[in-house]
Design an enzyme around this catalytic site. Sequence first.
Site, PDB file in Angstrom:
ATOM      1  N   SER A 104       0.817  -1.204   0.000  1.00 41.29           N
ATOM      2  CA  SER A 104       0.000   0.000   0.000  1.00 41.29           C
ATOM      3  C   SER A 104       0.861   1.269   0.000  1.00 41.29           C
ATOM      4  O   SER A 104       1.637   1.497  -0.918  1.00 41.29           O
ATOM      5  CB  SER A 104      -0.951  -0.036   1.197  1.00 41.29           C
ATOM      6  OG  SER A 104      -1.913   0.980   1.131  1.00 41.29           O
ATOM      7  N   ASP A 246      -2.220   6.081  -3.402  1.00 45.71           N
ATOM      8  CA  ASP A 246      -1.072   5.437  -2.779  1.00 45.71           C
ATOM      9  C   ASP A 246      -0.612   4.297  -3.686  1.00 45.71           C
ATOM     10  O   ASP A 246      -1.097   4.145  -4.803  1.00 45.71           O
ATOM     11  CB  ASP A 246      -1.422   4.941  -1.374  1.00 45.71           C
ATOM     12  CG  ASP A 246      -2.597   3.969  -1.375  1.00 45.71           C
ATOM     13  OD1 ASP A 246      -3.347   3.944  -2.360  1.00 45.71           O
ATOM     14  OD2 ASP A 246      -2.763   3.237  -0.382  1.00 45.71           O
ATOM     15  N   ASP A 248      -1.021   1.096  -3.965  1.00 48.99           N
ATOM     16  CA  ASP A 248      -1.939   0.115  -4.548  1.00 48.99           C
ATOM     17  C   ASP A 248      -3.283   0.730  -4.930  1.00 48.99           C
ATOM     18  O   ASP A 248      -4.195   0.020  -5.340  1.00 48.99           O
ATOM     19  CB  ASP A 248      -2.143  -1.077  -3.613  1.00 48.99           C
ATOM     20  CG  ASP A 248      -2.930  -0.720  -2.351  1.00 48.99           C
ATOM     21  OD1 ASP A 248      -2.953   0.464  -1.963  1.00 48.99           O
ATOM     22  OD2 ASP A 248      -3.521  -1.631  -1.751  1.00 48.99           O
ATOM     23  N   ASP A 250      -5.818   2.063  -3.361  1.00 51.12           N
ATOM     24  CA  ASP A 250      -7.092   1.917  -2.656  1.00 51.12           C
ATOM     25  C   ASP A 250      -7.419   3.184  -1.875  1.00 51.12           C
ATOM     26  O   ASP A 250      -8.469   3.265  -1.235  1.00 51.12           O
ATOM     27  CB  ASP A 250      -7.105   0.685  -1.743  1.00 51.12           C
ATOM     28  CG  ASP A 250      -6.062   0.725  -0.632  1.00 51.12           C
ATOM     29  OD1 ASP A 250      -5.228   1.647  -0.619  1.00 51.12           O
ATOM     30  OD2 ASP A 250      -6.067  -0.192   0.215  1.00 51.12           O
TER      31      ASP A 250
END
Length: 452
Positions: A104, A246, A248, A250
Amino acid sequence: MGRLFGTDGVRGVANADLTAELALGLSVAAAHVLAEAGTFEGHRPTAVVGRDPRASGEFLEAAVVAGLASAGVDVLRVGVLPTPAVAHLTGVLGADLGVMLSASHNAMPDNGIKFFARGGHKLADDLEDRIESVYEEHRTGAPWARPTGAGVGRVRDYDEGFETYVSHLLTVLPNRLDGLKVVLDEAHGAASHVSPEAFTRAGAQVVTIGAEPDGLNINDGCGSTHLGLLRAAVVEHGADLGIAHDGDADRCLAVDAAGNEVDGDQILAVLALAMREAGTLRGDTVVATVMSNLGFKLAMEREGLNLVQTAVGDRYVLESMKEHGYALGGEQSGHVIVLDHATTGDGTLTGLMLAARIAATGKSLAELVGVMERLPQILINVPDVDKSRVKTSGDLAAAVTAAETELGATGRVLLRPSGTEPLVRVMVEAADIEQARAVAQRLADVVKSALG
């Protein structure tokens, strides 16, 4: 062995804490727990596997794919895609499980493994515990029972994943973005190609920064944890707004035309009013965490909307939404869940919906977020204390009561033990920042003396 799963999967320094051996073993265990739970005669279980661009994701992906295939699971390898894309594909492809390799917003040396159950949903605690139990049982005892011959899993690349996900985003967008100029900071992460493609197809004029991943530069001075570059780019290009993801993707944070930060609470407020207007905000309710700014709560009350607050973590927000059928929830950090269109926080979808609201109303982002006033919030981490005594210390309880009396209805106190470190987080909100700072420091001193 301590619990491997944290608040969002298994995470650690790649090749130190998170090794290829661990990734392989957890994947076999996940196959036994998640794939076998829904098997029936003639059914070959399937898994969707994706990753962010971290260099370590290459060897970890190989380990995960090997583990799944060795357990008899067919693998669809989707490559570099955002976490919400992997979750979406797990659902629409009818896969038994999904696996995302990402840490992340963490720095490049870290990596992580996130598992999704059938339908693309994050795992409940009991499923994580079962995976850990199966993994530990076979790590210390009998070897795995493995299929042979035609029973082993087959592996193929699923290149259609990119188009399937982008098409989904455009299908659920309430209106086009024609006339908007948007700067996208992709954090050199998993959405570096997906997000610009989606915004461009939706009609926006797009400027991208942080969209050249090389495996080593993810989250490096850019993205949702470092908004300085985005602020400057929005002002330089005269854009209507900026969107930051960010690693990833999400998460979504934003910047208005003047370069001012717009956090997850403010985004939730804008989307809540838009969804109420569209008749899609079920129960006129928004779900957020206890860390949400008091200004958000006051704004929702003023607008006649209900607010349900959960423990910190988007998984707890999602659990509450699913249990009660709510449509919108999220965190101050930018995890925003629109449950009708996603099973997890989706930064690209959130950014598109925020931009769509600007396009539909003709208002600036600054005007839209004016629905709430973000009250000053001071956070102090107090290390090296016995965090287990936060709720039992009489001295601390008395100090909190005194602080709450002093702050009144326009202030708030929250003491939260860290989930991973021996520290207590002291958070104080007040209408006046100097008062918030003074009260927070006073409480931090009491935490140190009472629990040190």
